[in-house]
Scaffold this motif. Sequence first.
Motif, PDB file in Angstrom:
ATOM      1  N   ILE A  51       7.157  -2.436   7.106  1.00  0.00           N
ATOM      2  CA  ILE A  51       7.109  -2.291   5.656  1.00  0.00           C
ATOM      3  C   ILE A  51       8.540  -2.138   5.156  1.00  0.00           C
ATOM      4  O   ILE A  51       9.426  -1.677   5.876  1.00  0.00           O
ATOM      5  N   SER A  52       8.748  -2.523   3.935  1.00  0.00           N
ATOM      6  CA  SER A  52      10.081  -2.488   3.340  1.00  0.00           C
ATOM      7  C   SER A  52      10.458  -1.066   2.933  1.00  0.00           C
ATOM      8  O   SER A  52       9.608  -0.168   2.876  1.00  0.00           O
ATOM      9  N   ALA A  53      11.724  -0.891   2.623  1.00  0.00           N
ATOM     10  CA  ALA A  53      12.192   0.408   2.123  1.00  0.00           C
ATOM     11  C   ALA A  53      11.450   0.773   0.844  1.00  0.00           C
ATOM     12  O   ALA A  53      11.097   1.941   0.620  1.00  0.00           O
ATOM     13  N   HIS A  54      11.188  -0.213   0.013  1.00  0.00           N
ATOM     14  CA  HIS A  54      10.450   0.037  -1.238  1.00  0.00           C
ATOM     15  C   HIS A  54       9.026   0.516  -0.938  1.00  0.00           C
ATOM     16  O   HIS A  54       8.540   1.463  -1.565  1.00  0.00           O
ATOM     17  N   GLU A  55       8.373  -0.104   0.039  1.00  0.00           N
ATOM     18  CA  GLU A  55       7.021   0.314   0.410  1.00  0.00           C
ATOM     19  C   GLU A  55       7.015   1.710   1.020  1.00  0.00           C
ATOM     20  O   GLU A  55       6.090   2.490   0.771  1.00  0.00           O
ATOM     21  N   ARG A  56       8.041   2.045   1.801  1.00  0.00           N
ATOM     22  CA  ARG A  56       8.147   3.411   2.346  1.00  0.00           C
ATOM     23  C   ARG A  56       8.312   4.416   1.214  1.00  0.00           C
ATOM     24  O   ARG A  56       7.715   5.497   1.230  1.00  0.00           O
ATOM     25  N   MET A  57       9.122   4.053   0.214  1.00  0.00           N
ATOM     26  CA  MET A  57       9.314   4.936  -0.936  1.00  0.00           C
ATOM     27  C   MET A  57       7.988   5.118  -1.684  1.00  0.00           C
ATOM     28  O   MET A  57       7.638   6.233  -2.081  1.00  0.00           O
ATOM     29  N   LEU A  58       7.238   4.035  -1.847  1.00  0.00           N
ATOM     30  CA  LEU A  58       5.940   4.135  -2.522  1.00  0.00           C
ATOM     31  C   LEU A  58       4.964   5.010  -1.747  1.00  0.00           C
ATOM     32  O   LEU A  58       4.199   5.777  -2.341  1.00  0.00           O
TER      33      LEU A  58
END
Length: 95
Positions: A51-58
């Motif tokens: 998963i992307s950094a953005h998905e981890r943040m979400l």
Amino acid sequence: MIEDILQDKRFANNPFLREHGTRFYAGAPLRTHAGYAIGSLCVIDTKPRTISAHERMLLQVIADDVMIEIEKRRAASGMVQPADKPSRSVSTPAP
């Protein structure tokens, strides 16, 4: 995050994970306002993935929202709040 559990020495031979076909894991800690980790919000899959950094943040945003709801319910029930000093034994996972 573990992109492929079978490739991770820590978990590759775990019989529970093998039995259930778990290959991917990503988790975000559930922390109280005082900093206590009480669990994690997890995403698992039977296929390796990333998963992307953005998905981890979400994922962390959702975990934080879950904690807001848990603490609202706890306050509404009249349960005593824990001390304001968080446990030192819990570490924050690397991004």
